[in-house]
Design a protein around this motif. Structure first.
Motif, mmCIF file in Angstrom:
data_model
loop_
_atom_site.group_PDB
_atom_site.id
_atom_site.type_symbol
_atom_site.label_atom_id
_atom_site.label_comp_id
_atom_site.label_asym_id
_atom_site.label_seq_id
_atom_site.Cartn_x
_atom_site.Cartn_y
_atom_site.Cartn_z
ATOM 1 N N UNK A 1 -14.234 1.975 -5.771
ATOM 2 C CA UNK A 1 -13.376 1.972 -6.953
ATOM 3 C C UNK A 1 -13.749 0.857 -7.907
ATOM 4 N N UNK A 2 -14.008 -0.337 -7.354
ATOM 5 C CA UNK A 2 -14.377 -1.488 -8.184
ATOM 6 C C UNK A 2 -15.619 -1.181 -9.014
ATOM 7 N N UNK A 3 -16.641 -0.630 -8.386
ATOM 8 C CA UNK A 3 -17.883 -0.344 -9.105
ATOM 9 C C UNK A 3 -17.654 0.623 -10.260
ATOM 10 N N UNK A 4 -16.831 1.660 -10.023
ATOM 11 C CA UNK A 4 -16.547 2.619 -11.088
ATOM 12 C C UNK A 4 -15.803 1.978 -12.248
ATOM 13 N N UNK B 1 -5.890 11.583 -7.581
ATOM 14 C CA UNK B 1 -6.816 11.882 -6.478
ATOM 15 C C UNK B 1 -7.546 10.621 -6.026
ATOM 16 N N UNK B 2 -6.775 9.606 -5.696
ATOM 17 C CA UNK B 2 -7.354 8.343 -5.269
ATOM 18 C C UNK B 2 -6.438 7.707 -4.242
ATOM 19 N N UNK C 1 0.838 -1.208 0.000
ATOM 20 C CA UNK C 1 0.000 0.000 0.000
ATOM 21 C C UNK C 1 0.869 1.253 0.000
ATOM 22 N N UNK C 2 1.939 1.236 0.800
ATOM 23 C CA UNK C 2 2.792 2.429 0.887
ATOM 24 C C UNK C 2 3.495 2.722 -0.441
ATOM 25 N N UNK C 3 3.915 1.684 -1.166
ATOM 26 C CA UNK C 3 4.536 1.897 -2.485
ATOM 27 C C UNK C 3 3.524 2.512 -3.457
ATOM 28 N N UNK C 4 2.308 1.991 -3.441
ATOM 29 C CA UNK C 4 1.271 2.494 -4.342
ATOM 30 C C UNK C 4 0.884 3.920 -3.951
ATOM 31 N N UNK C 5 0.759 4.186 -2.646
ATOM 32 C CA UNK C 5 0.435 5.549 -2.183
ATOM 33 C C UNK C 5 1.509 6.544 -2.622
ATOM 34 N N UNK C 6 2.786 6.146 -2.531
ATOM 35 C CA UNK C 6 3.879 7.032 -2.941
ATOM 36 C C UNK C 6 3.790 7.333 -4.439
ATOM 37 N N UNK C 7 3.476 6.332 -5.243
ATOM 38 C CA UNK C 7 3.341 6.533 -6.688
ATOM 39 C C UNK C 7 2.125 7.401 -7.001
ATOM 40 N N UNK C 8 1.035 7.195 -6.277
ATOM 41 C CA UNK C 8 -0.170 8.027 -6.454
ATOM 42 C C UNK C 8 0.180 9.486 -6.159
#
Length: 186
Positions: free
Chosen positions: A111-114, A26-27, A13-20
């Motif tokens: 997020x899945x629904x979108x 805005x997610x 999660x932290x790697x993905x958050x850093x890339x975001x």
């Protein structure tokens, strides 16, 4: 996946958050993973520029090869296609509070629904079970996290996570695997 290829692990999660953060998206990580999985489960293309497609913003840069978002796509697509049911949700670690973890799970469902709606369209070819599962995911997407809880609440969260995981595989099966099977038959 073949026996020769080890299953791909999701980045943290932290790697993905850093890339975001680096890409100014805005997610949150869980919501973005949910959107990616919804996109893939609904029949969306497995392409490196998936964030622009899933977030419907052509100005989003294509994730670099090997970046956390690229690894997220590769691992998620491989896990969804794998018949061993080793599909995992990108959620905060178990040491986080119940509120943080349940909120992330509900974000994942939103997020899945979108993503699923974008890829599958208004009337996807769903079984009765998948239609019911999609409705249940919508209810979860509208839920609010609980601030505190007990062991019973912790157990319920584990059950809900498992339901979401299985529902995702079921929807992917109806929209993607069944379509691939029909193509092979024709």
């Amino acid at each position: 996946m073949s026996q020769n290829n080890p299953p791909l692990e999701l980045p943290s999660c932290s790697e993905v958050e850093a890339e975001i953060h680096r890409l100014s998206l805005s997610s949150a990580a869980s919501e973005l993973h949910g959107a990616l999985c919804g996109w893939l489960a609904g029949g969306g293309e497995d392409v490196r520029q998936w964030p622009a497609r899933v977030l419907v913003d052509d100005s989003i840069a294509v994730p670099g090869e090997g970046s956390p978002l690229d690894r997220l796509r590769l691992a998620s697509a491989a896990q969804l296609a794998d018949r061993s049911f080793d599909f995992a949700l990108l959620l905060p670690d178990a040491d986080q509070s119940l509120a943080v973890r349940s909120g992330a799970l509900f974000d994942w469902c939103r997020g899945f629904l979108g993503g699923f709606g974008l890829a599958a369209g208004a009337k996807p070819p769903l079984s009765e079970e998948s239609t019911e599962a999609l409705g249940d995911l919508a209810k979860l997407a509208a839920a609010q996290p609980q601030e505190d809880g007990n062991e019973e609440d912790e157990a319920a969260l584990v059950e809900i996570e498992e339901f979401v995981r299985v529902a995702t595989l079921l929807l992917h099966g109806d929209c993607v695997l069944a379509a691939q099977h029909r193509q092979r038959l024709n």
